[in-house]
Design a protein around this motif. Structure first.
Motif, PDB file in Angstrom:
ATOM      1  N   THR A  45       0.847  -1.185  -0.090  1.00  0.00           N
ATOM      2  CA  THR A  45      -0.113   0.004  -0.078  1.00  0.00           C
ATOM      3  C   THR A  45       0.750   1.052  -0.096  1.00  0.00           C
ATOM      4  O   THR A  45       2.124   1.367   0.381  1.00  0.00           O
ATOM      5  CB  THR A  45      -0.858   0.062   1.176  1.00  0.00           C
ATOM      6  OG1 THR A  45      -0.171  -0.023   2.314  1.00  0.00           O
ATOM      7  CG2 THR A  45      -1.737  -1.066   1.278  1.00  0.00           C
ATOM      8  N   ASP A  46       0.331   2.335  -0.225  1.00  0.00           N
ATOM      9  CA  ASP A  46       0.900   3.684  -0.200  1.00  0.00           C
ATOM     10  C   ASP A  46       1.838   3.700   1.183  1.00  0.00           C
ATOM     11  O   ASP A  46       2.617   4.366   1.159  1.00  0.00           O
ATOM     12  CB  ASP A  46       0.089   4.730  -0.606  1.00  0.00           C
ATOM     13  CG  ASP A  46      -0.235   4.979  -1.850  1.00  0.00           C
ATOM     14  OD1 ASP A  46       0.246   4.347  -2.602  1.00  0.00           O
ATOM     15  OD2 ASP A  46      -1.503   5.497  -2.061  1.00  0.00           O
ATOM     16  N   ALA A  47       0.888   3.472   2.243  1.00  0.00           N
ATOM     17  CA  ALA A  47       1.575   3.533   3.538  1.00  0.00           C
ATOM     18  C   ALA A  47       2.713   2.677   3.745  1.00  0.00           C
ATOM     19  O   ALA A  47       3.870   3.086   4.351  1.00  0.00           O
ATOM     20  CB  ALA A  47       0.559   3.196   4.835  1.00  0.00           C
ATOM     21  N   GLU A  48       2.738   1.363   3.182  1.00  0.00           N
ATOM     22  CA  GLU A  48       3.939   0.645   3.253  1.00  0.00           C
ATOM     23  C   GLU A  48       4.888   1.047   2.852  1.00  0.00           C
ATOM     24  O   GLU A  48       6.189   0.827   2.974  1.00  0.00           O
ATOM     25  CB  GLU A  48       3.633  -0.683   2.832  1.00  0.00           C
ATOM     26  CG  GLU A  48       2.463  -1.506   4.015  1.00  0.00           C
ATOM     27  CD  GLU A  48       1.924  -3.030   3.245  1.00  0.00           C
ATOM     28  OE1 GLU A  48       1.726  -3.864   4.148  1.00  0.00           O
ATOM     29  OE2 GLU A  48       1.516  -2.993   2.131  1.00  0.00           O
ATOM     30  N   ILE A  49       4.766   1.566   1.363  1.00  0.00           N
ATOM     31  CA  ILE A  49       5.915   2.195   0.653  1.00  0.00           C
ATOM     32  C   ILE A  49       6.559   3.301   1.136  1.00  0.00           C
ATOM     33  O   ILE A  49       7.636   3.450   1.255  1.00  0.00           O
ATOM     34  CB  ILE A  49       5.351   2.577  -0.763  1.00  0.00           C
ATOM     35  CG1 ILE A  49       4.661   1.576  -1.835  1.00  0.00           C
ATOM     36  CG2 ILE A  49       6.471   3.408  -1.573  1.00  0.00           C
ATOM     37  CD1 ILE A  49       4.234   1.879  -2.936  1.00  0.00           C
ATOM     38  N   LYS A  50       5.785   3.976   1.876  1.00  0.00           N
ATOM     39  CA  LYS A  50       6.269   5.306   2.744  1.00  0.00           C
ATOM     40  C   LYS A  50       7.087   4.930   3.893  1.00  0.00           C
ATOM     41  O   LYS A  50       8.114   5.404   4.022  1.00  0.00           O
ATOM     42  CB  LYS A  50       5.041   5.989   3.036  1.00  0.00           C
ATOM     43  CG  LYS A  50       5.547   7.567   4.004  1.00  0.00           C
ATOM     44  CD  LYS A  50       4.142   8.402   4.216  1.00  0.00           C
ATOM     45  CE  LYS A  50       4.931   9.499   5.125  1.00  0.00           C
ATOM     46  NZ  LYS A  50       3.429  10.344   5.390  1.00  0.00           N
ATOM     47  N   ALA A  51       6.723   3.744   4.205  1.00  0.00           N
ATOM     48  CA  ALA A  51       7.350   3.272   5.741  1.00  0.00           C
ATOM     49  C   ALA A  51       8.859   2.565   5.230  1.00  0.00           C
ATOM     50  O   ALA A  51       9.667   2.748   5.791  1.00  0.00           O
ATOM     51  CB  ALA A  51       6.448   2.190   6.341  1.00  0.00           C
ATOM     52  N   PHE A  52       8.923   2.146   4.032  1.00  0.00           N
ATOM     53  CA  PHE A  52      10.002   1.468   3.461  1.00  0.00           C
ATOM     54  C   PHE A  52      10.994   2.486   3.140  1.00  0.00           C
ATOM     55  O   PHE A  52      12.216   2.140   3.197  1.00  0.00           O
ATOM     56  CB  PHE A  52       9.506   0.668   2.448  1.00  0.00           C
ATOM     57  CG  PHE A  52      10.831  -0.192   1.777  1.00  0.00           C
ATOM     58  CD1 PHE A  52      11.418  -1.208   2.332  1.00  0.00           C
ATOM     59  CD2 PHE A  52      11.427   0.083   0.630  1.00  0.00           C
ATOM     60  CE1 PHE A  52      12.653  -1.949   1.979  1.00  0.00           C
ATOM     61  CE2 PHE A  52      12.474  -0.419  -0.085  1.00  0.00           C
ATOM     62  CZ  PHE A  52      13.158  -1.395   0.705  1.00  0.00           C
ATOM     63  N   ALA A  53      10.541   3.508   2.728  1.00  0.00           N
ATOM     64  CA  ALA A  53      11.401   4.483   2.338  1.00  0.00           C
ATOM     65  C   ALA A  53      12.245   5.324   3.568  1.00  0.00           C
ATOM     66  O   ALA A  53      11.816   5.654   4.532  1.00  0.00           O
ATOM     67  CB  ALA A  53      10.638   5.998   1.815  1.00  0.00           C
ATOM     68  N   GLY A  54      13.657   5.122   3.395  1.00  0.00           N
ATOM     69  CA  GLY A  54      14.604   5.559   4.432  1.00  0.00           C
ATOM     70  C   GLY A  54      14.917   4.329   5.447  1.00  0.00           C
ATOM     71  O   GLY A  54      15.731   4.646   6.112  1.00  0.00           O
TER      72      GLY A  54
END
Length: 272
Positions: A88-97
């Motif tokens: 999901t968009d939230a999981e992609i955001k959490a993976f960043a960095g």
């Protein structure tokens, strides 16, 4: 307000149709209702037999042939689909960095450095680590190879179930989808199914003079990647500096595509 109402109505209709078809499938062939008189359309049937969480992606594929082609992959995956579904968009955001992304980027950069040193005048290019579901759907809806395979499948569907507007029995349709074997394979995984959607695959492309020279393009596999040996040159850099990469992908034939597994295991390489 109109958009909210349309979305709510679509979700309600999808839920109702899903429950109706699920009950029919559970009851068996003798109790399957006649969809000629039931308030269900072909769109309802296609969406309702899609295993979770693929239904919401399916409704964003307007072309019937492309929809059928995607649904074939979803149905064949069954319950295992959720385990490989794109983040999901939230999981992609959490993976960043995150430490996971940092480890992936470190290995990508090591492969790039080795390749660039070994091939003066050329360099590797990587476009991001994660491909969103929206991006996958957009590519699926426009890709030429998907269009060719979709046209073939739509013709086969019409031959099996009748002209446009026919609403097949959902159980028979699911069985047909599982057994259908296309002669024309698309060079994309169905939306939601690619490992690019979980930061578990990377496409390495070769640049020259600031432009893509050998790209993620099926038309270049023989004429550039193999004719000029870029497949072997990339493989050499992967072997030397990318221990967590497995590949390249053989089915479909993509010499630029490598799956990423921090603990490399060749048995994890996947294909539809």
């Amino acid at each position: 307000m109109t958009e909210i109402w349309q979305k709510t109505g679509r979700q309600w209709r999808l839920a109702l149709c899903t429950m109706m078809i699920a009950a029919a499938l559970a009851a068996g062939p003798s109790c399957t209702p006649s969809f000629a008189s039931a308030p269900a359309s072909l769109e309802d049937v296609l969406t309702a037999i899609a295993p979770p969480p693929s239904a919401e992606a399916l409704v964003l594929i307007p072309d019937r042939g492309r929809k059928l082609l995607a649904l074939r992959s979803y149905v064949r995956s069954g319950a295992a689909l959720a385990q490989r579904w794109s983040w999901t968009d939230a999981e992609i955001k959490a993976f960043a960095g995150s430490p996971g992304e940092q480890a992936l980027l470190a290995e990508v950069n090591a492969v790039k450095a080795h390749f660039n040193d070994a091939n003066p005048g050329h360099e590797l290019y990587v476009h991001g680590t994660t491909r969103s579901l929206d991006e996958q759907i957009a590519k699926w809806n426009s890709n030429e190879s998907v269009g060719a395979a979709a046209a073939e499948m739509e013709a086969a569907f019409t031959a099996a179930f009748g002209e446009a507007g026919a609403v097949p029995d959902p159980k028979k349709l699911a069985q047909w989808l599982r057994g259908y074997q296309p002669s024309k394979r698309p060079n994309l995984a169905a939306p939601g199914m690619t490992l690019h959607g979980r930061a578990s695959a990377i496409d390495f492309q070769v640049m020259k003079d600031g432009r893509i020279y050998a790209g993620a393009n099926g038309k270049q596999v023989e004429s550039i990647w193999r004719a000029e040996g870029w497949d072997q040159k990339l493989k050499a850099s992967i072997t030397a500096a990318g221990p967590s990469f497995v590949g390249p992908l053989a089915n479909p034939d993509e010499p630029w595509h490598y799956d990423y597994h921090p603990k490399a295991d060749a048995s994890l390489a996947t294909a539809d």
